[in-house]
Design a protein around this motif. Structure first.
Motif, mmCIF file in Angstrom:
data_model
loop_
_atom_site.group_PDB
_atom_site.id
_atom_site.type_symbol
_atom_site.label_atom_id
_atom_site.label_comp_id
_atom_site.label_asym_id
_atom_site.label_seq_id
_atom_site.Cartn_x
_atom_site.Cartn_y
_atom_site.Cartn_z
ATOM 1 N N VAL A 168 -1.587 6.667 3.413
ATOM 2 C CA VAL A 168 -2.215 6.251 4.676
ATOM 3 C C VAL A 168 -2.089 7.373 5.704
ATOM 4 C CG1 VAL A 168 -1.998 4.642 6.630
ATOM 5 C CG2 VAL A 168 -1.841 3.773 4.293
ATOM 6 N N GLN A 178 0.839 -1.195 0.000
ATOM 7 C CA GLN A 178 0.000 0.000 0.000
ATOM 8 C C GLN A 178 0.877 1.248 0.000
ATOM 9 O OE1 GLN A 178 -2.316 0.499 3.613
ATOM 10 N NE2 GLN A 178 -0.745 -0.469 4.866
ATOM 11 N N LYS A 180 -5.696 1.759 13.827
ATOM 12 C CA LYS A 180 -6.258 1.499 12.487
ATOM 13 C C LYS A 180 -5.140 1.542 11.430
ATOM 14 C CE LYS A 180 -9.795 3.182 9.276
ATOM 15 N NZ LYS A 180 -10.752 4.266 8.966
ATOM 16 N N ASP A 202 -1.301 -5.558 8.449
ATOM 17 C CA ASP A 202 -1.644 -6.973 8.602
ATOM 18 C C ASP A 202 -0.516 -7.750 9.293
ATOM 19 O OD1 ASP A 202 -3.322 -9.164 8.425
ATOM 20 O OD2 ASP A 202 -2.553 -9.799 6.471
ATOM 21 N N SER A 257 -3.537 -1.862 9.053
ATOM 22 C CA SER A 257 -3.438 -1.971 7.585
ATOM 23 C C SER A 257 -2.165 -2.719 7.153
ATOM 24 C CB SER A 257 -3.471 -0.581 6.944
ATOM 25 O OG SER A 257 -2.253 0.116 7.197
#
Length: 415
Positions: A64, A59, A85, A91, A89
Motif C-alpha cells: 500500500v 492486505q 485513501k 475499513d 483501505s
C-alpha cells in the motif's frame, strides 16, 4: 475518543529504520523524498507499528505504501487525499487523518481549556453567516451581554463572511487580558460593538441540578456531555454539592455523550465505585491491561444511568463498569457500540492522526464493539429538544424517576 496522547516509540522505530536500510542495500539509489512523500511515510509508519489489526484489513501494508509513493503528489492537498485513501483501505472509521484545523479543534475540545472570549459558534445553514450558539457560562462573552443567536459580523474589523469557522475561532482566541472587538447584529436591535477581554475559559461538560420525584424524594440529576480533561473534577464537585443539598439518589445522563478521553472515563467510574474492575484493554499483541477502582466512592446512593444510541466510547466504558459491578441500573436504548480505543499522534506539518490501538471489554468481559450495551430497562424515546431534556416531555427521564420512586435500585449499590 478513547486514549489520546503523543507517543514516541524510539526502540521500535530504530529497529524499523535499521531493517528498512538493510533492505535498501539491494535497491537502486533512491531519490530524496519530497515533503509530501515524507508525510505519507510518516502516517504509514505510525499505523504500521501501532494499529490494532496486524493484518491491516487482510492486505499487504508495505505494498500500500509503495503504491501511494509511486503516484504523483504535487502538493499538500494531494498528500492529504492520498493519506485518506490509504487509511480508508483499513475499513476502520475511527482511524482517520485530521487536517491542522480539525486537529487543533479536537485538542481544544478534549483539553477542556482555552483562552478567548468563551463563545460557541456555528455557521447558519440557511445564510452561511457566523452565529453564536451560546456563550459559555461565566465567560467574558456572557458577562459582556452577548447572547445565543447573535450574529457576529466583524472580528477586529474583519468581516466574518469570508472566514471559515476555524479562522473566526482563531481570531477570537488570544492571550489572557488582551481585548478583542466584535461587531454583533441582533434581531430588532441592529449592529452593536462589543469590546471583550480574553480570559482562560474552562469547558465544563457537567450540568447538575437537584430535582425531586412527585413523591418528594430529592435526587441529583447530572448530565455529562463529554469526557474532556475537566470531566472528573467537575463531576466530583457536582456530586459533593448535591450530597450537601440532600440528594438521596442520582440520575446520571449519558445520552448523546460521544466519549472523549479514556482516562477521564476511568476516573469518573472511580467516583461511583468502591471497588472492582472498570475496564479491560487488549492491544494487537493480545496484552490485556485492566483499570480498577480503589474507593471510597463519593456516594453509595442509588444510581440510574440514562443511555441511548448516541452514548459511545468512554461513555460505554462507564456504563458497562457501573452495570457489570451492580452499581447502577441502565435505562434507555442500546448504546452506540464503539469498543475501540484510539491514540492521537501529531504529525510533522501540524496535522494529526487518530489510530485504533486497542479494544476494550467490560468487567464481565463483554466485547461491545458494534453491539453496544443493552440497558436493564429499555425505553425508546421520540426526539426532544435540548430544553425538554430532564422534563415531563422526556420519557426516559420519567422512567428513571419512577424506578427511583419504587426503590428498585438496591440502596448503597454493590460498589
Amino acid at each position: 475518543m478513547g486514549l489520546m496522547h503523543k507517543q514516541v516509540f524510539r526502540v521500535g522505530l530504530s529497529v524499523f529504520v535499521a531493517f528498512w536500510l538493510g533492505l535498501c542495500n539491494f535497491c537502486q539509489p533512491a531519490m530524496a523524498l519530497t515533503q509530501e512523500q515524507k508525510l505519507v511515510s510518516e502516517v504509514w509508519r505510525i499505523v504500521n507499528r501501532t494499529y490494532l489489526d496486524d493484518t491491516f484489513n487482510h492486505q499487504n501494508w508495505a505494498a500500500v505504501r509503495q503504491k501511494i509513493l509511486s503516484a504523483s503528489l504535487p502538493d499538500q492537498k494531494a498528500a492529504y487525499t492520498a493519506i485518506q485513501k490509504m487509511l480508508k483501505s483499513l475499513d476502520d472509521p475511527f482511524t482517520r487523518f485530521l487536517d491542522p484545523e480539525q486537529y487543533r479543534s479536537l485538542q481544544v475540545n478534549t483539553s477542556g481549556e482555552l483562552t478567548g472570549v468563551g463563545l460557541q459558534i456555528a455557521l447558519n445553514q440557511q445564510t452561511g453567516g457566523l452565529e453564536v450558539v451560546a456563550p459559555i457560562a461565566g465567560s467574558p462573552a456572557e458577562k459582556a451581554g452577548i447572547r445565543s443567536r447573535d450574529r457576529i459580523v466583524k472580528i477586529e474589523g474583519i468581516a466574518t463572511q469570508n472566514l471559515t469557522l476555524d479562522e473566526a475561532a482563531a481570531r477570537m482566541r488570544g492571550p489572557i487580558g488582551s481585548l478583542v472587538t466584535l461587531v454583533i447584529e441582533r434581531d430588532g436591535e441592529g449592529q452593536k460593538e462589543f469590546r471583550v477581554m480574553r480570559d482562560r475559559i474552562s469547558l465544563n461538560p457537567v450540568v447538575a441540578e437537584l430535582h425531586s420525584t412527585p413523591e418528594g424524594l430529592p435526587f441529583g440529576y447530572i448530565r455529562l456531555t463529554q469526557f474532556n480533561a475537566n470531566a472528573p473534577t467537575e463531576l466530583a464537585h457536582a456530586i459533593n454539592s448535591l450530597e450537601k443539598k440532600g440528594a438521596s439518589a442520582y440520575i446520571l445522563d449519558l445520552r448523546n455523550n460521544p466519549g472523549g478521553l479514556l482516562q477521564a472515563g476511568i476516573e469518573v467510574a472511580r467516583l461511583w465505585l468502591n471497588s472492582g474492575t472498570i475496564v479491560y484493554t487488549a492491544n494487537r499483541q493480545g496484552i490485556q491491561g485492566s483499570f480498577e477502582s480503589f474507593g471510597p466512592a463519593l456516594t453509595n446512593d442509588p444510581l440510574i444511568v440514562l443511555v441511548n444510541e448516541g452514548t459511545a466510547s468512554a461513555s460505554e466504558i462507564l456504563a458497562g463498569a457501573l452495570q457489570d459491578n451492580g452499581r447502577a441500573i441502565l435505562v434507555g436504548e442500546t448504546t452506540f457500540g464503539k469498543g475501540l480505543i484510539q491514540s492521537l499522534f501529531e504529525l510533522s506539518d501540524g496535522s494529526g492522526l487518530a489510530v485504533t490501538i486497542a479494544k476494550y471489554e467490560t468487567p464481565n468481559h463483554r466485547d461491545i464493539n458494534k453491539l453496544g450495551i443493552k440497558p436493564d430497562k429499555i425505553i425508546s424515546s421520540a426526539p426532544i429538544t435540548r430544553e425538554q431534556i430532564g422534563t415531563e416531555a422526556d420519557q426516559q427521564y420519567q422512567a428513571a424517576m419512577e424506578l427511583l420512586t419504587k426503590h428498585s435500585v438496591l440502596a448503597g449499590g454493590a460498589g
